[in-house]
Design a protein around this motif. Structure first.
Motif: not given
Length: 240
Positions: A19-20, A24, A28
């Protein structure tokens, strides 16, 4: 606890990391990527037991192994540095200490060296599965790599990792620098299409950076007064 010399942190959450990475825009940072004992072992190897060669770019990639670097005279370094600085004013260039993991493994330079175990670790199911889960790039099947040591004045100028003859999908940087100060330079920097820095990432111990390529980035020049080595293992997760 594992008997393997290199092991991932078992507490990583691939779903949250995915999800991150998506939020972004294909980037990450993953802290504490390795078990603490593994990270410390790699650091000690980079610090005390790696025969660092020298890598630079003067229009094409150049590399000399440690034993060949030792044969160079002072005037050789002066001439090379002058030529490289002149090139770097307007063109892509880099300069840093290097140990090329894939070449060393293929040519069996030091079969028992810990960095050979690190390259094997990078090509095992555990981390390859994690990278596919986090990035969503299901075609990733292998990794290459190099150990890097940026000493004072070393640098890597802007580039995007866009090479048609390669099969690079995800760039990675395992950071193994300790106690790095902000004023020492050596940040991993990302740029927008106007040339402004959008991210500048401090080298942090046991931190993994992953980002989709192509993406314009550089490593800022390490300050001449930097008081610690900037260690990393870098490369690409690839599908061929």
């Amino acid at each position: 606890m594992t008997n393997a010399p290199i092991a991932l942190n078992p507490d990583l959450d691939p779903v949250a990391l995915a999800d991150q990475f998506k939020a972004n825009g294909g980037f990450i940072q993953i802290p504490d990527i390795l078990q603490s004992q593994s990270a410390q072992l790699v650091y000690e190897t980079l610090l005390r037991n790696t025969p660092w060669g020298l890598a630079w770019y003067d229009g094409k990639p150049q590399f000399k192994r440690q034993e060949d670097v030792k044969r160079l005279q002072q005037q050789d370094f002066v001439r090379m540095n002058q030529q490289l600085m002149a090139r770097a004013q307007l063109n892509y260039a880099y300069l840093y200490h290097c140990y090329p993991l894939l070449t060393a493994w293929q040519e069996q330079w030091q079969p028992d060296h810990l960095l050979m175990r690190f390259l094997e670790f990078m090509n095992m199911d555990g981390i390859l599965k994690l990278v596919r889960q986090v990035t969503g790039v299901e075609s990733v099947t292998k990794a290459d790599g190099q150990a890097t040591f940026y000493a004072p004045n070393h640098f890597l100028l802007q580039h995007s990792d866009q090479f048609d003859t390669e099969y690079w999908r995800i760039a990675y940087v395992f950071n193994f620098s300790k106690n790095w100060r902000e004023d020492w330079g050596g940040y991993l920097q990302f740029y927008d299409d106007k040339g402004d820095v959008t991210r500048a990432l401090k080298p942090r111990f046991n931190m993994l950076n992953l980002f989709a390529v192509p993406r314009l980035h550089s490593v800022g020049q390490v300050a001449p007064f930097a008081g610690a080595p900037r260690f990393a293992i870098t490369g690409w997760f690839r599908d061929q």
